[in-house]
Design an enzyme around this catalytic site. Structure first.
Site, mmCIF file in Angstrom:
data_model
loop_
_atom_site.group_PDB
_atom_site.id
_atom_site.type_symbol
_atom_site.label_atom_id
_atom_site.label_comp_id
_atom_site.label_asym_id
_atom_site.label_seq_id
_atom_site.Cartn_x
_atom_site.Cartn_y
_atom_site.Cartn_z
ATOM 1 N N THR A 13 58.824 31.365 49.434
ATOM 2 C CA THR A 13 57.763 30.475 49.562
ATOM 3 C C THR A 13 57.884 29.174 48.260
ATOM 4 O O THR A 13 58.230 28.271 48.691
ATOM 5 C CB THR A 13 56.368 30.884 49.525
ATOM 6 O OG1 THR A 13 56.113 31.725 50.728
ATOM 7 C CG2 THR A 13 55.326 29.922 49.515
ATOM 8 N N GLU A 128 55.812 27.389 33.870
ATOM 9 C CA GLU A 128 54.599 26.634 34.403
ATOM 10 C C GLU A 128 54.180 27.197 35.635
ATOM 11 O O GLU A 128 52.919 27.308 35.786
ATOM 12 C CB GLU A 128 54.871 25.085 34.335
ATOM 13 C CG GLU A 128 53.617 24.524 34.719
ATOM 14 C CD GLU A 128 52.661 24.079 33.596
ATOM 15 O OE1 GLU A 128 51.572 24.773 33.880
ATOM 16 O OE2 GLU A 128 52.937 23.597 32.633
ATOM 17 N N ILE A 135 48.716 23.390 38.989
ATOM 18 C CA ILE A 135 47.904 22.879 37.848
ATOM 19 C C ILE A 135 48.697 22.961 36.600
ATOM 20 O O ILE A 135 49.236 23.891 36.196
ATOM 21 C CB ILE A 135 46.587 23.389 37.644
ATOM 22 C CG1 ILE A 135 45.951 23.777 39.245
ATOM 23 C CG2 ILE A 135 45.736 22.840 36.686
ATOM 24 C CD1 ILE A 135 44.611 24.590 39.096
ATOM 25 N N GLY A 186 47.344 33.746 55.653
ATOM 26 C CA GLY A 186 48.525 34.007 54.609
ATOM 27 C C GLY A 186 48.148 33.857 53.101
ATOM 28 O O GLY A 186 48.861 33.813 52.284
ATOM 29 N N ASP A 200 45.926 40.611 39.345
ATOM 30 C CA ASP A 200 46.824 39.428 39.060
ATOM 31 C C ASP A 200 46.094 38.333 38.248
ATOM 32 O O ASP A 200 46.852 37.641 37.319
ATOM 33 C CB ASP A 200 46.581 38.703 40.522
ATOM 34 C CG ASP A 200 47.622 37.306 40.537
ATOM 35 O OD1 ASP A 200 48.717 37.190 40.455
ATOM 36 O OD2 ASP A 200 46.676 36.509 40.606
ATOM 37 N N LYS A 204 47.723 36.508 34.515
ATOM 38 C CA LYS A 204 47.670 35.202 34.198
ATOM 39 C C LYS A 204 46.799 35.003 32.915
ATOM 40 O O LYS A 204 47.342 34.151 32.380
ATOM 41 C CB LYS A 204 47.213 34.608 35.356
ATOM 42 C CG LYS A 204 47.885 34.463 36.613
ATOM 43 C CD LYS A 204 47.065 34.039 37.831
ATOM 44 C CE LYS A 204 48.248 34.183 39.086
ATOM 45 N NZ LYS A 204 47.437 33.636 40.421
#
Length: 434
Positions: A13, A128, A135, A186, A200, A204
């Site tokens: 992706t 990034e 963002i 998805g 997750d 981050k």
């Protein structure tokens, strides 16, 4: 005109999004940088061919074909996971190549090793795309807020969880149904554990905290709770209290220590984070000079994340051309200035709490619960009970004034042990400790 050659490892992706960004924006990038960024090779074992617009790009099966090619300046890793990504990045660094990755799991757990290797070799690592999709959160922290002492980092960092909570709020769907819808569209993986259990988000937050505070931190040090216990009744009560439930990453510099936590939070609707809907992300940075700044937008997706990865490629290409590699340290702070700092235990947190107690509708039950809370120094702001079913469980919702996490946990252990309480109490922290 200088040409910078790029090798891409992974064509899923985000990899396909990067390829489209580099191809469709080639002329614009040239006008902005004076550089021709050329995607020369793509390593992807599962592909037999590339799309027609990538006709000039060589398809190879092995990352070593990129690493061992002396003409490639920048190695882009977009396969995700820990291995073989870690080994390939280290090999690329050892070969003198600059690296760009969006691999938050790898960076949050092995970033110290990778950044040290890059600094020793005199190459750059761009990341990034690892937090916040399209963002520019990393750049904002590294450069835009470089003059600030960061006092707090707080936000919505997982689009899957935010999409599920949005559907539960707007359509009154139960968690399981909202999750199935997210999977069908998805937004969620077949195994959604990392997203819905906050893992997750913790990865981050660890990356953002390292840059914000110049500190070493791993995801395992972050107190983490997910959203799988949230039910429609909690969403409805939140609405009555003028709040929305969000999965928040929260960190504050409290002087001697730093808070680090991920959990569902009741956010007042007047707060900008409450309005972030669907799969979008948003992060609030609080600097001592700037005050509060909120950045929001698409937190994932092919083109938004591809754009973020392309931005890193452009930055590194500019530095190569200008002879300014290493101009900005990878983590904003000089490597020797990144230190260990104490993490405040979750038990020390003070904030208001939402408590949903499933109790039998019998005389004296509420008085017992109130006495237990009072015995632990917890003051009640309001109590709501909807419906009456004699001798059957009903939801009793209590909002507390600001209370200590440790005291609330102890009180709930006592409350849940009552023979009149039919299920574990649901506890949701409320945004309001500031």
């Amino acid at each position: 005109m200088q040409t910078i050659n790029i090798g891409l490892f992974g064509f899923g992706t985000v990899g396909s999004g990067l390829a489209e960004a580099l191809c469709s924006q080639h002329e614009r990038i040239l006008r902005r940088s004076g550089l021709s960024l050329k995607l020369t090779k793509i390593a992807a074992r599962s592909l037999s061919s590339l799309p027609p617009q990538l006709a000039g790009v060589e398809l190879v099966k092995d990352a070593d074909a990129l690493i061992n090619d002396p003409s490639i300046h920048i190695f882009v890793e977009l396969i995700g996971g820990i291995e073989p990504a870690r080994t390939c990045i280290l090999k690329a660094i050892a070969a003198g190549k600059h690296v760009v990755t969006a691999n938050k799991a790898l960076l949050s757990q092995h970033g110290k090793e990778l950044f040290a290797a890059a600094a020793a070799k005199g190459v750059e690592v761009g990341f990034e795309g690892s937090v916040g999709g399209g963002i520019p959160l990393i750049k904002a922290l590294k450069e835009g807020l470089a003059a600030n002492k960061l006092l707090a980092v707080m936000g919505i960092l997982n689009g899957t969880a935010n999409y599920i909570l949005t559907r539960m709020t707007e359509e009154r769907l139960p968690f399981a149904e909202a999750l199935r819808e997210a999977q069908r569209l998805g937004f969620a993986e077949a195994d959604p554990t990392y997203d819905v259990e906050g893992i997750d988000t913790a990865h981050k937050l660890a990356i953002l905290m390292t840059i914000a505070y110049g500190m070493n931190i791993s995801p395992q040090q972050i107190a983490t709770e997910g959203i799988s216990t949230i039910e429609p009744v909690d969403i409805e009560f939140a609405r009555e209290f003028g709040c929305r439930i969000k999965l928040l990453a929260v960190s504050r510099d409290i002087g001697g220590a730093v808070e680090a936590r991920v959990h569902p939070t009741m956010v007042p609707t007047a707060h900008l984070l409450a309005s972030i809907s669907g799969a979008n992300n948003a992060v609030e940075f609080c600097g001592d000079l700037t005050g509060s700044i909120i950045l929001s937008g698409a937190g994932a997706g092919r083109l938004p994340t591809g754009s973020a990865v392309a931005a890193d490629v452009i930055d590194i290409a500019r530095n190569i051309a200008a002879g300014a590699v290493g101009r900005v340290p990878a983590l904003s702070y000089l490597p020797e200035q990144i230190v260990d700092r104490p993490i405040a235990p979750l038990s020390a947190l003070s904030c208001p709490f939402y408590l949903r107690i499933t109790a039998l509708d019998k005389p004296g039950v509420l008085a017992k619960i109130a006495a237990i809370l009072s015995g632990h120094g917890i003051s009640i702001e309001s109590v709501i009970q909807k419906g009456r079913r004699e001798n059957e469980p009903v939801a009793v919702v209590i909002l507390t004034h600001t209370a200590k996490e440790e005291a609330v946990a102890a009180a709930l252990r006592e409350i849940d042990s009552l023979d009149t309480v039919a299920a574990p109490t649901v506890r949701i922290r409320m945004l309001g400790e500031e």
